[in-house]
Design a protein around this motif. Structure first.
Motif, PDB file in Angstrom:
ATOM      1  N   HIS A  18      -6.369   6.059  17.281  1.00  0.00           N
ATOM      2  CA  HIS A  18      -7.116   6.511  16.317  1.00  0.00           C
ATOM      3  C   HIS A  18      -6.800   8.034  16.410  1.00  0.00           C
ATOM      4  N   ARG A  19      -7.393   8.443  17.793  1.00  0.00           N
ATOM      5  CA  ARG A  19      -6.939  10.368  18.137  1.00  0.00           C
ATOM      6  C   ARG A  19      -6.412  11.195  18.048  1.00  0.00           C
ATOM      7  N   LEU A  20      -4.785  10.169  18.218  1.00  0.00           N
ATOM      8  CA  LEU A  20      -3.641  10.981  18.019  1.00  0.00           C
ATOM      9  C   LEU A  20      -3.377  12.068  16.913  1.00  0.00           C
ATOM     10  N   PRO A  21      -3.084  13.110  17.229  1.00  0.00           N
ATOM     11  CA  PRO A  21      -2.787  14.198  16.501  1.00  0.00           C
ATOM     12  C   PRO A  21      -1.748  13.244  14.472  1.00  0.00           C
ATOM     13  N   ARG A  22      -2.252  13.688  13.390  1.00  0.00           N
ATOM     14  CA  ARG A  22      -1.204  13.361  12.285  1.00  0.00           C
ATOM     15  C   ARG A  22       0.212  13.290  12.344  1.00  0.00           C
ATOM     16  N   PRO A  23       0.170  14.287  12.529  1.00  0.00           N
ATOM     17  CA  PRO A  23       1.834  14.111  12.505  1.00  0.00           C
ATOM     18  C   PRO A  23       2.203  13.132  13.525  1.00  0.00           C
ATOM     19  N   VAL A  24       1.838  12.660  14.931  1.00  0.00           N
ATOM     20  CA  VAL A  24       2.638  11.426  15.650  1.00  0.00           C
ATOM     21  C   VAL A  24       1.821  10.285  14.840  1.00  0.00           C
ATOM     22  N   HIS A  25       1.147  10.195  14.157  1.00  0.00           N
ATOM     23  CA  HIS A  25       0.448   8.662  13.255  1.00  0.00           C
ATOM     24  C   HIS A  25       1.639   8.266  12.277  1.00  0.00           C
ATOM     25  N   ARG A  26       2.503   9.614  11.824  1.00  0.00           N
ATOM     26  CA  ARG A  26       3.060   9.528  11.044  1.00  0.00           C
ATOM     27  C   ARG A  26       4.858   9.103  11.477  1.00  0.00           C
ATOM     28  N   ASP A  77       0.927  -1.107   0.114  1.00  0.00           N
ATOM     29  CA  ASP A  77       0.037  -0.118  -0.175  1.00  0.00           C
ATOM     30  C   ASP A  77       0.810   1.106   0.177  1.00  0.00           C
ATOM     31  N   ARG A  78       0.463   2.320  -1.054  1.00  0.00           N
ATOM     32  CA  ARG A  78       1.452   3.905  -0.941  1.00  0.00           C
ATOM     33  C   ARG A  78       0.727   3.881   0.174  1.00  0.00           C
ATOM     34  N   CYS A  79      -0.027   3.816   1.145  1.00  0.00           N
ATOM     35  CA  CYS A  79       0.658   4.702   2.942  1.00  0.00           C
ATOM     36  C   CYS A  79       1.744   4.781   3.419  1.00  0.00           C
ATOM     37  N   TRP A  80       1.675   3.212   3.416  1.00  0.00           N
ATOM     38  CA  TRP A  80       3.454   2.940   4.359  1.00  0.00           C
ATOM     39  C   TRP A  80       3.738   3.736   3.786  1.00  0.00           C
ATOM     40  N   ARG A  81       4.356   4.047   2.095  1.00  0.00           N
ATOM     41  CA  ARG A  81       5.821   5.233   1.773  1.00  0.00           C
ATOM     42  C   ARG A  81       5.081   6.145   2.135  1.00  0.00           C
ATOM     43  N   ASP A  82       3.625   6.814   2.106  1.00  0.00           N
ATOM     44  CA  ASP A  82       3.995   8.380   2.607  1.00  0.00           C
ATOM     45  C   ASP A  82       3.180   9.038   3.721  1.00  0.00           C
ATOM     46  N   LEU A  83       3.661   7.271   5.120  1.00  0.00           N
ATOM     47  CA  LEU A  83       3.599   7.045   6.507  1.00  0.00           C
ATOM     48  C   LEU A  83       2.544   7.806   6.713  1.00  0.00           C
ATOM     49  N   CYS A 108      -0.648   5.543   6.813  1.00  0.00           N
ATOM     50  CA  CYS A 108      -1.375   3.928   6.891  1.00  0.00           C
ATOM     51  C   CYS A 108      -2.336   3.998   8.229  1.00  0.00           C
ATOM     52  N   LEU A 109      -1.278   4.524   9.554  1.00  0.00           N
ATOM     53  CA  LEU A 109      -1.890   5.064  10.018  1.00  0.00           C
ATOM     54  C   LEU A 109      -2.155   6.047  10.791  1.00  0.00           C
ATOM     55  N   TYR A 110      -2.967   6.855   9.832  1.00  0.00           N
ATOM     56  CA  TYR A 110      -4.155   7.483   9.724  1.00  0.00           C
ATOM     57  C   TYR A 110      -5.805   6.358  10.384  1.00  0.00           C
ATOM     58  N   TYR A 111      -5.838   5.413   9.484  1.00  0.00           N
ATOM     59  CA  TYR A 111      -6.536   4.599   9.144  1.00  0.00           C
ATOM     60  C   TYR A 111      -6.435   3.594  10.492  1.00  0.00           C
ATOM     61  N   HIS A 112      -5.316   2.460  10.419  1.00  0.00           N
ATOM     62  CA  HIS A 112      -5.054   1.287  10.944  1.00  0.00           C
ATOM     63  C   HIS A 112      -5.447   0.770  12.299  1.00  0.00           C
ATOM     64  N   HIS A 113      -5.705   1.927  13.141  1.00  0.00           N
ATOM     65  CA  HIS A 113      -5.971   2.130  14.488  1.00  0.00           C
ATOM     66  C   HIS A 113      -7.286   1.590  14.889  1.00  0.00           C
ATOM     67  N   GLU A 114      -8.953   2.564  13.103  1.00  0.00           N
ATOM     68  CA  GLU A 114      -9.777   2.023  13.370  1.00  0.00           C
ATOM     69  C   GLU A 114     -10.212   0.354  12.778  1.00  0.00           C
ATOM     70  N   THR A 115      -8.920   0.594  11.427  1.00  0.00           N
ATOM     71  CA  THR A 115     -10.267  -0.986  10.715  1.00  0.00           C
ATOM     72  C   THR A 115      -9.176  -1.925  11.205  1.00  0.00           C
ATOM     73  N   GLN A 116      -8.136  -1.632  12.047  1.00  0.00           N
ATOM     74  CA  GLN A 116      -8.062  -3.277  12.190  1.00  0.00           C
ATOM     75  C   GLN A 116      -8.549  -3.976  12.340  1.00  0.00           C
ATOM     76  N   PRO A 117      -8.216  -5.759  12.443  1.00  0.00           N
ATOM     77  CA  PRO A 117      -9.602  -7.124  12.236  1.00  0.00           C
ATOM     78  C   PRO A 117     -10.197  -6.851  13.934  1.00  0.00           C
ATOM     79  N   MET A 118      -9.644  -6.730  14.903  1.00  0.00           N
ATOM     80  CA  MET A 118      -9.831  -6.165  16.581  1.00  0.00           C
ATOM     81  C   MET A 118      -9.834  -5.011  17.267  1.00  0.00           C
ATOM     82  N   PRO A 119      -9.857  -4.422  17.074  1.00  0.00           N
ATOM     83  CA  PRO A 119      -9.430  -3.286  18.207  1.00  0.00           C
ATOM     84  C   PRO A 119      -9.450  -3.456  19.753  1.00  0.00           C
ATOM     85  N   GLY A 120      -8.491  -2.538  20.379  1.00  0.00           N
ATOM     86  CA  GLY A 120      -8.699  -2.970  21.820  1.00  0.00           C
ATOM     87  C   GLY A 120      -9.059  -1.897  22.252  1.00  0.00           C
TER      88      GLY A 120
END
Length: 478
Positions: free
Chosen positions: A200-208, A173-179, A181-193
């Protein structure tokens, strides 16, 4: 350190083996509690039907000799008891040969389960447990210092787990290369904790930063495992920190814990004792000749079988979570080469009304781990593995993932099957089974801070389409 063993790693081996036995315990516990509904004689994908069409050479298992639910349960609970005994130190209290037999029996019992588990056992951490578990057979016990060859083989496993996951992301996925992917992954992963909403609500710079750190952990640190100490120990420590971050942010069965144990096996105990309040390594006796011969022969076997996973790493068509042999000896690993941007969840409902109309009341079946009730905070289940919940996530991505088992699942719910209902959080029809069952797909997203405060809901959902039309027991083939 002599040419064959190193007492410097006695503590690393102790932690690794005791922790591995605990992982085995969890795996056998999950198998014993879930198999009847999933693969038992009346399961969604019965083992006897699988054994009738798949020969022993393709899927080696003790159950080819004979299968019954009682025998499967016996294997699962014997495996669990043996794993608990090993975790308590039984393998260090017996002679070396007996210790090896104990570890070999754990491996053989779990291999027999995985190889008849079909789609329910098609996860990378099953093969990882089997590959790592077989290496533990040759790692020795308190009677001898850890063999250097097996310690290097453990690093080779860890390298493939992390580096394979890193490569599949960079090639995927291109989102891994442009940093991103974690804009979405914490929300869409198979089974969130329970903390996934907050991640998911961390600032986007932190996700990068998270994504970039992941690339370092999976593409740089694995290479440093083969550097001299203390570099290898520092690299292993970095992997442990990364894996603990993943443990906190989601539910990935025992994958993260097993990866942590592999990383700890690479830590030099003498160096660790200088930094932490740990006992210093002590001299252990030299191993017997027969043991050295077995370890060297096994090492040669692993090196030969490593050709295929090594070639896979450099291949443009890299396989992810693939076993090249039916014994799961030396495997390819990787995860999340692509990231879903939206979460689609299947919600199963039943009604007592045999002829549904506008006023029909539909009651939802709530699962233990996967999202359902929007006000229910995600739970922590890992390292325990909820197999049906995970497959429901895949089915939400594509109905093809559920082609073989969803109709039987509907049929069992219409029957009020006790074993199937035990896989769920609650039965909305405690007195008698429903007359009809249906399934619908919803778009789920995490709520905002404001929505959480005002509504108490962790999720917001919107109906997308019908996944399974209302069906009676007769229509489902019950």
């Amino acid at each position: 350190m002599d040419w064959f063993t190193s007492s410097d790693y006695w503590l690393s081996r102790l932690v690794f083996q005791r922790g591995l036995a605990l992982v085995y315990l969890v795996a056998f516990l999950a198998a014993g509690r879930q198999f009847r509904a999933l693969i038992g004689e009346r399961g969604l994908l019965p083992v006897p039907e699988f054994l009738a069409r798949v020969p022993f050479r393709r899927s080696p298992s003790l159950f080819h000799a004979r299968y019954s639910d009682r025998l499967f349960a016996g294997c699962a609970w014997v495996g669990g008891l043996l794993a608990a005994a090993v975790a308590a130190g039984a393998a260090d209290a017996v002679p070396l040969w007996a210790s090896m037999l104990m570890w070999l029996l754990l491996w053989l019992l779990y291999l027999s389960i995985v190889n008849v588990g079909q789609i329910w056992y098609g996860f990378g951490w099953e093969s990882l447990l089997l590959e790592t578990g077989l290496l533990a057979v040759f790692l020795g016990n308190a009677d001898t210092a850890p063999p250097v060859l097996v310690l290097w083989l453990l690093r080779w496993v860890l390298f493939r787990v992390e580096f394979g996951a890193g490569l599949i992301k960079m090639r995927g996925d291109r989102c891994w290369r442009d940093l991103t992917c974690l804009y979405y992954h914490h929300e869409t992963q198979p089974m969130p904790g329970p903390l996934s909403w907050f991640f998911h609500r961390l600032p986007r710079p932190v996700h990068r930063v998270e994504t970039a750190a992941n690339h370092v952990a999976q593409l740089v640190l694995p290479v440093l495992l083969f550097a001299p100490q203390p570099v290898a120990s520092v690299a292993a420590g970095g992997m442990v920190v990364t894996q603990l971050w993943l443990v906190a942010s989601g539910n990935f069965s025992w994958l993260n814990w097993l990866t942590i144990l592999l990383a700890l096996s690479a830590v030099d105990g003498r160096l660790a004792a200088r930094v932490l309040p740990l006992p210093a390594p002590h001299h252990l006796p030299a191993p017997p000749l027969w043991y050295e011969v077995l370890v060297m022969a096994f090492t040669v076997l692993v090196l030969v079988l490593s050709y295929w996973p090594a070639r896979n790493l450099v291949s443009g068509g890299q396989l992810m979570n693939y076993s090249f042999t039916p014994l799961h000896l030396v495997n390819a690993y990787g995860a999340f080469g692509s990231i879903t941007r939206t979460r689609q969840e299947i919600v199963i409902e039943g009604t007592e009304d045999p002829v549904p109309g506008p006023d029909t009341v539909w009651r939802e079946y709530e699962f233990k781990g996967k999202p359902g009730d929007v006000r229910r905070m995600p739970r922590q289940y890992a390292p325990y593995h909820l197999r049906l919940d995970w497959l429901m996530w895949f089915a939400g991505l594509s109905p093809a993932y559920a082609a073989s088992w969803f109709r039987p699942l509907v049929s069992r719910l219409l029957e009020g099957d006790r074993d199937t209902l035990r896989l769920l959080a609650a039965n909305p029809f405690p007195r008698q089974p429903p007359a009809l069952v249906r399934a619908r797909v919803y778009h789920y997203r995490f709520t905002t801070w404001r929505e959480l405060r005002t509504t108490g809901a962790w999720w917001h959902r919107t109906l997308l389409y019908e996944f399974w039309p209302p069906m009676s027991r007769e229509q489902a083939g019950g």
